[in-house]
Design an enzyme around this catalytic site. Structure first.
Site, PDB file in Angstrom:
ATOM      1  N   SER A  92      22.320  18.820  13.491  1.00  0.00           N
ATOM      2  CA  SER A  92      21.077  18.068  13.638  1.00  0.00           C
ATOM      3  C   SER A  92      21.208  16.696  12.985  1.00  0.00           C
ATOM      4  O   SER A  92      22.096  15.921  13.342  1.00  0.00           O
ATOM      5  CB  SER A  92      19.908  18.874  13.060  1.00  0.00           C
ATOM      6  OG  SER A  92      18.674  18.259  13.340  1.00  0.00           O
ATOM      7  N   HIS A 196      14.248  19.205  18.190  1.00  0.00           N
ATOM      8  CA  HIS A 196      15.172  19.554  19.275  1.00  0.00           C
ATOM      9  C   HIS A 196      14.462  20.299  20.411  1.00  0.00           C
ATOM     10  O   HIS A 196      15.036  21.190  21.040  1.00  0.00           O
ATOM     11  CB  HIS A 196      16.357  20.362  18.739  1.00  0.00           C
ATOM     12  CG  HIS A 196      17.076  19.664  17.629  1.00  0.00           C
ATOM     13  ND1 HIS A 196      17.815  18.510  17.839  1.00  0.00           N
ATOM     14  CD2 HIS A 196      17.128  19.914  16.297  1.00  0.00           C
ATOM     15  CE1 HIS A 196      18.301  18.103  16.678  1.00  0.00           C
ATOM     16  NE2 HIS A 196      17.892  18.921  15.731  1.00  0.00           N
TER      17      HIS A 196
END
Length: 322
Positions: A92, A196
């Site tokens: 991430s 996400h």
């Protein structure tokens, strides 16, 4: 082959930067990066409470700063790092750390970009009450089908029996009450939004505008994308992926498959390490996995780096008999 990995959001804890300030030059570096970010990283990483550093706009710059500081301390600078590391990857927001370590963007560009990323994602998260939860255990196909029925997104497919679901607060409450078959636990994460996922699409446009000013270099270390586990050869492609991954799932399972396929023998996780090394210990059998949480972990990590270098330099039986 040595892999250097950078953790993502949720790895932070109150005061986790405090011990790093005892290392020469770290306070000065963090102060300079604070000016770039428009955020007092030293205060946030040493004095702020859990609620404050849970804020996406604060957590993300802290994590990138910690990752860079710890990696440079471990290898004693970017030059030695790039000579000794075989692959670099980030989970991430850790991808921005990895991009800087690989020389795709400068440290200052990474700090400015992660601050913009955090602010944009915090703004997107404020539209609807959303969050994320880790599902531990269960067959992957079974868990994914269960999430689909609940309208949740598998935002992080981490491998080693861990999938992170993301969605609205109501959807996550339903998941907590109705775990997938075979799952041992559903654990809420210390994040402030459904990262996400489609909830983050507004942040993609904001980040694209920020990256338009960059002139990225090609990576000096093989760079593994968490979007699909591929090794990305150009800086332009890496930056485009940094933008897209804000609203796209993280496939850390695919990253670990890439590490294994390229002969990884050790994985060191930059500060605040722990999560990715835990996954590696379960999924990458025979690979030494060392987390760097505080400066006290540096010597252990250096030992793993040295062992990997010695293994790489040692001749094989076939070479010896040639």
């Amino acid at each position: 082959m040595l892999v250097l990995a950078a953790p993502g959001q949720g790895a932070q804890s109150p005061g986790f930067l405090t011990p790093w300030l005892d290392l020469p030059g770290v306070a000065e570096r963090l102060s300079a990066w604070s000016d770039v970010a428009g955020l007092d990283l030293v205060r946030a990483g040493t004095e702020a409470d859990e609620d404050e550093i849970r804020d996406t706009a604060v957590a993300q710059p802290l994590l990138v700063a910690a990752g860079l500081v710890s990696a440079y301390a471990l290898f004693e600078g970017p030059g030695p790092l790039r000579r000794q590391v075989g692959m670099v990857a980030g989970h991430s927001v850790g991808e921005l750390t990895a991009a800087a370590l690989a020389g795709v963007i400068t440290d200052e560009e990474a700090i400015a970009l992660v601050r913009a990323r955090g602010l944009a994602m915090a703004k997107a998260a404020a539209v609807t009450e959303t969050g994320m939860a880790a599902i531990l255990g269960g067959e992957q196909d079974t868990v994914l089908a269960h999430l689909d029925r609940l309208g949740l997104t598998p935002a992080n497919v981490n491998g080693a029996g861990q999938i992170v679901a993301a969605g609205t607060a109501a959807q996550l409450a339903e998941l907590a009450a109705d775990k997938p078959e075979g799952a041992r636990r559903v654990m809420p994460l210390k994040v402030a939004g459904a990262f996400h996922t489609e909830h983050m699409k507004p942040a993609v446009a904001a980040l694209a505008a920020e990256t338009a000013r960059l002139t990225p270099a090609d990576p000096r270390i093989p760079y593994v994308s968490n979007g699909d586990g591929s090794v990305v050869a150009t800086g332009t492609d890496i930056v485009e992926r940094l933008v897209a991954q804000v609203a796209s799932p993280v496939r850390w399972d695919a990253c670990m498959e890439t590490f294994a396929a390229h002969g990884a023998t050790a994985l060191v996780e930059a500060a605040p390490g722990g999560t990715l090394t835990g996954l590696a210990k379960r999924a990458l059998k025979g690979v030494r996995a060392v987390p760097v949480k505080t400066p006290e972990d540096i010597e252990k990590a250096r030992a793993a780096v040295a062992e990997t270098a010695a293994e790489t330099a040692a001749p094989t039986a076939a070479e010896e008999s040639a």
